[in-house]
Design a protein around this motif. Structure first.
Motif, PDB file in Angstrom:
ATOM      1  N   LEU A   4       0.849  -1.188   0.000  1.00  0.00           N
ATOM      2  CA  LEU A   4       0.000   0.000   0.000  1.00  0.00           C
ATOM      3  C   LEU A   4       0.884   1.237   0.000  1.00  0.00           C
ATOM      4  O   LEU A   4       1.824   1.334   0.800  1.00  0.00           O
ATOM      5  CB  LEU A   4      -0.903   0.007   1.233  1.00  0.00           C
ATOM      6  N   VAL A   5       0.569   2.171  -0.876  1.00  0.00           N
ATOM      7  CA  VAL A   5       1.339   3.409  -0.970  1.00  0.00           C
ATOM      8  C   VAL A   5       0.386   4.587  -0.989  1.00  0.00           C
ATOM      9  O   VAL A   5      -0.472   4.677  -1.876  1.00  0.00           O
ATOM     10  CB  VAL A   5       2.229   3.426  -2.227  1.00  0.00           C
ATOM     11  N   GLU A   6       0.562   5.489  -0.033  1.00  0.00           N
ATOM     12  CA  GLU A   6      -0.279   6.675   0.051  1.00  0.00           C
ATOM     13  C   GLU A   6       0.317   7.827  -0.745  1.00  0.00           C
ATOM     14  O   GLU A   6       1.539   7.919  -0.904  1.00  0.00           O
ATOM     15  CB  GLU A   6      -0.458   7.132   1.507  1.00  0.00           C
ATOM     16  N   LEU A  20      -6.576  12.132  -0.188  1.00  0.00           N
ATOM     17  CA  LEU A  20      -5.501  11.158  -0.089  1.00  0.00           C
ATOM     18  C   LEU A  20      -5.839   9.947  -0.938  1.00  0.00           C
ATOM     19  O   LEU A  20      -7.011   9.541  -1.019  1.00  0.00           O
ATOM     20  CB  LEU A  20      -5.288  10.722   1.360  1.00  0.00           C
ATOM     21  N   SER A  21      -4.816   9.378  -1.548  1.00  0.00           N
ATOM     22  CA  SER A  21      -4.981   8.173  -2.344  1.00  0.00           C
ATOM     23  C   SER A  21      -4.127   7.065  -1.768  1.00  0.00           C
ATOM     24  O   SER A  21      -3.055   7.317  -1.199  1.00  0.00           O
ATOM     25  CB  SER A  21      -4.559   8.424  -3.800  1.00  0.00           C
ATOM     26  N   CYS A  22      -4.601   5.856  -1.923  1.00  0.00           N
ATOM     27  CA  CYS A  22      -3.864   4.684  -1.462  1.00  0.00           C
ATOM     28  C   CYS A  22      -3.872   3.668  -2.597  1.00  0.00           C
ATOM     29  O   CYS A  22      -4.934   3.155  -2.962  1.00  0.00           O
ATOM     30  CB  CYS A  22      -4.511   4.109  -0.212  1.00  0.00           C
ATOM     31  N   ALA A  23      -2.706   3.414  -3.145  1.00  0.00           N
ATOM     32  CA  ALA A  23      -2.579   2.475  -4.251  1.00  0.00           C
ATOM     33  C   ALA A  23      -2.166   1.115  -3.727  1.00  0.00           C
ATOM     34  O   ALA A  23      -1.182   1.000  -2.980  1.00  0.00           O
ATOM     35  CB  ALA A  23      -1.542   2.986  -5.250  1.00  0.00           C
ATOM     36  N   ALA A  24      -2.907   0.104  -4.106  1.00  0.00           N
ATOM     37  CA  ALA A  24      -2.621  -1.260  -3.671  1.00  0.00           C
ATOM     38  C   ALA A  24      -1.994  -2.047  -4.809  1.00  0.00           C
ATOM     39  O   ALA A  24      -2.429  -1.952  -5.955  1.00  0.00           O
ATOM     40  CB  ALA A  24      -3.895  -1.943  -3.207  1.00  0.00           C
ATOM     41  N   SER A  25      -0.969  -2.812  -4.498  1.00  0.00           N
ATOM     42  CA  SER A  25      -0.329  -3.673  -5.491  1.00  0.00           C
ATOM     43  C   SER A  25       0.007  -4.999  -4.833  1.00  0.00           C
ATOM     44  O   SER A  25      -0.052  -5.149  -3.620  1.00  0.00           O
ATOM     45  CB  SER A  25       0.934  -3.015  -6.045  1.00  0.00           C
ATOM     46  N   GLY A  26       0.346  -5.955  -5.673  1.00  0.00           N
ATOM     47  CA  GLY A  26       0.630  -7.280  -5.152  1.00  0.00           C
ATOM     48  C   GLY A  26      -0.593  -8.158  -5.299  1.00  0.00           C
ATOM     49  O   GLY A  26      -1.248  -8.143  -6.328  1.00  0.00           O
ATOM     50  N   CYS A  96      -3.034   4.259   5.207  1.00  0.00           N
ATOM     51  CA  CYS A  96      -4.120   3.358   4.817  1.00  0.00           C
ATOM     52  C   CYS A  96      -3.744   1.944   5.214  1.00  0.00           C
ATOM     53  O   CYS A  96      -2.563   1.623   5.399  1.00  0.00           O
ATOM     54  CB  CYS A  96      -4.429   3.452   3.324  1.00  0.00           C
ATOM     55  N   ALA A  97      -4.757   1.120   5.357  1.00  0.00           N
ATOM     56  CA  ALA A  97      -4.542  -0.248   5.810  1.00  0.00           C
ATOM     57  C   ALA A  97      -5.589  -1.160   5.185  1.00  0.00           C
ATOM     58  O   ALA A  97      -6.690  -0.718   4.853  1.00  0.00           O
ATOM     59  CB  ALA A  97      -4.610  -0.315   7.329  1.00  0.00           C
ATOM     60  N   ALA A  98      -5.220  -2.435   5.043  1.00  0.00           N
ATOM     61  CA  ALA A  98      -6.104  -3.437   4.453  1.00  0.00           C
ATOM     62  C   ALA A  98      -6.286  -4.594   5.420  1.00  0.00           C
ATOM     63  O   ALA A  98      -5.319  -5.063   6.040  1.00  0.00           O
ATOM     64  CB  ALA A  98      -5.519  -3.951   3.131  1.00  0.00           C
ATOM     65  N   ALA A  99      -7.527  -5.053   5.525  1.00  0.00           N
ATOM     66  CA  ALA A  99      -7.855  -6.157   6.425  1.00  0.00           C
ATOM     67  C   ALA A  99      -8.407  -7.323   5.612  1.00  0.00           C
ATOM     68  O   ALA A  99      -9.271  -7.129   4.749  1.00  0.00           O
ATOM     69  CB  ALA A  99      -8.882  -5.704   7.460  1.00  0.00           C
ATOM     70  N   THR A 100      -7.935  -8.523   5.934  1.00  0.00           N
ATOM     71  CA  THR A 100      -8.348  -9.704   5.182  1.00  0.00           C
ATOM     72  C   THR A 100      -9.431 -10.517   5.871  1.00  0.00           C
ATOM     73  O   THR A 100     -10.071 -11.347   5.244  1.00  0.00           O
ATOM     74  CB  THR A 100      -7.140 -10.622   4.934  1.00  0.00           C
ATOM     75  N   SER A 101      -9.640 -10.299   7.148  1.00  0.00           N
ATOM     76  CA  SER A 101     -10.537 -11.175   7.912  1.00  0.00           C
ATOM     77  C   SER A 101     -11.782 -10.478   8.404  1.00  0.00           C
ATOM     78  O   SER A 101     -12.249 -10.738   9.501  1.00  0.00           O
ATOM     79  CB  SER A 101      -9.768 -11.777   9.099  1.00  0.00           C
ATOM     80  N   VAL A 102     -12.296  -9.580   7.608  1.00  0.00           N
ATOM     81  CA  VAL A 102     -13.518  -8.859   7.966  1.00  0.00           C
ATOM     82  C   VAL A 102     -14.639  -9.350   7.054  1.00  0.00           C
ATOM     83  O   VAL A 102     -14.415  -9.599   5.876  1.00  0.00           O
ATOM     84  CB  VAL A 102     -13.315  -7.333   7.817  1.00  0.00           C
ATOM     85  N   TYR A 116      -2.227  -5.273   6.515  1.00  0.00           N
ATOM     86  CA  TYR A 116      -1.245  -4.574   5.680  1.00  0.00           C
ATOM     87  C   TYR A 116      -1.383  -3.067   5.890  1.00  0.00           C
ATOM     88  O   TYR A 116      -2.500  -2.554   6.023  1.00  0.00           O
ATOM     89  CB  TYR A 116      -1.452  -4.906   4.193  1.00  0.00           C
ATOM     90  N   TRP A 117      -0.238  -2.394   5.871  1.00  0.00           N
ATOM     91  CA  TRP A 117      -0.206  -0.959   6.134  1.00  0.00           C
ATOM     92  C   TRP A 117       0.679  -0.243   5.112  1.00  0.00           C
ATOM     93  O   TRP A 117       1.704  -0.784   4.677  1.00  0.00           O
ATOM     94  CB  TRP A 117       0.354  -0.690   7.536  1.00  0.00           C
ATOM     95  N   GLY A 118       0.264   0.974   4.783  1.00  0.00           N
ATOM     96  CA  GLY A 118       1.134   1.835   4.005  1.00  0.00           C
ATOM     97  C   GLY A 118       2.150   2.502   4.914  1.00  0.00           C
ATOM     98  O   GLY A 118       2.093   2.374   6.141  1.00  0.00           O
ATOM     99  N   GLN A 119       3.057   3.243   4.300  1.00  0.00           N
ATOM    100  CA  GLN A 119       4.141   3.862   5.069  1.00  0.00           C
ATOM    101  C   GLN A 119       3.704   5.167   5.730  1.00  0.00           C
ATOM    102  O   GLN A 119       4.379   5.650   6.634  1.00  0.00           O
ATOM    103  CB  GLN A 119       5.349   4.121   4.157  1.00  0.00           C
ATOM    104  N   GLY A 120       2.587   5.706   5.286  1.00  0.00           N
ATOM    105  CA  GLY A 120       2.077   6.938   5.881  1.00  0.00           C
ATOM    106  C   GLY A 120       2.477   8.165   5.094  1.00  0.00           C
ATOM    107  O   GLY A 120       3.498   8.172   4.392  1.00  0.00           O
ATOM    108  N   ILE A 121       1.649   9.201   5.203  1.00  0.00           N
ATOM    109  CA  ILE A 121       1.915  10.444   4.509  1.00  0.00           C
ATOM    110  C   ILE A 121       1.483  11.607   5.393  1.00  0.00           C
ATOM    111  O   ILE A 121       0.484  11.518   6.104  1.00  0.00           O
ATOM    112  CB  ILE A 121       1.199  10.471   3.139  1.00  0.00           C
ATOM    113  N   GLN A 122       2.265  12.678   5.339  1.00  0.00           N
ATOM    114  CA  GLN A 122       2.018  13.817   6.216  1.00  0.00           C
ATOM    115  C   GLN A 122       0.923  14.723   5.654  1.00  0.00           C
ATOM    116  O   GLN A 122       0.921  15.058   4.465  1.00  0.00           O
ATOM    117  CB  GLN A 122       3.298  14.636   6.400  1.00  0.00           C
TER     118      GLN A 122
END
Length: 127
Positions: A4-6, A20-26, A96-102, A116-122
């Protein structure tokens, strides 16, 4: 694994807006419940917004309800956080963060539910 990249953070005046945008890859073939969190300076990380796997359910704390909106573009593997009427107290590092067990229509507000978590953005809001 999911990466995840913000993006979209920066400096804005009070009353202004940012998206804010959060791009998911993988491994993005699966649908994840998504969330946004923030960590203000000198404080612990706090929940900001959540979106269900279905995309139909959202949840916000009172501090941002009516001002922030979480959304996703599944085709583009993107998640967004539209922030309006920003206040100085919104200044923080946003992640941003992603949850698999919801469940399909469920949302997750606890950090521990996210895998999974992104690195964060100010985001800095000047008064």
């Amino acid at each position: 694994q999911v990466q995840l990249v913000e993006s979209g953070g920066g400096l804005v005046q009070a009353g202004g807006s940012l998206r804010l945008s959060c791009a998911a890859s993988g491994r993005t073939s699966s649908t994840y419940a998504m969330g946004w969190f923030r960590q203000p300076p000198g404080k612990e990380r706090e929940f900001v917004a959540a979106l269900s796997r279905s995309g139909y359910t959202t949840y916000y704390p009172n501090s941002v309800k009516g001002r922030f909106t979480i959304s996703r573009d599944q085709r583009q593997n993107m998640v967004y956080l539209q922030m309006n009427s920003l206040k100085s107290e919104d200044t923080a590092v946003y992640s941003c963060a992603a949850a698999t067990s919801v469940s399909w229509n469920g949302v997750a507000t606890a950090e521990t539910l996210y895998d999974y978590w992104g690195q964060g953005i100010q985001v800095t809001v000047s008064s």
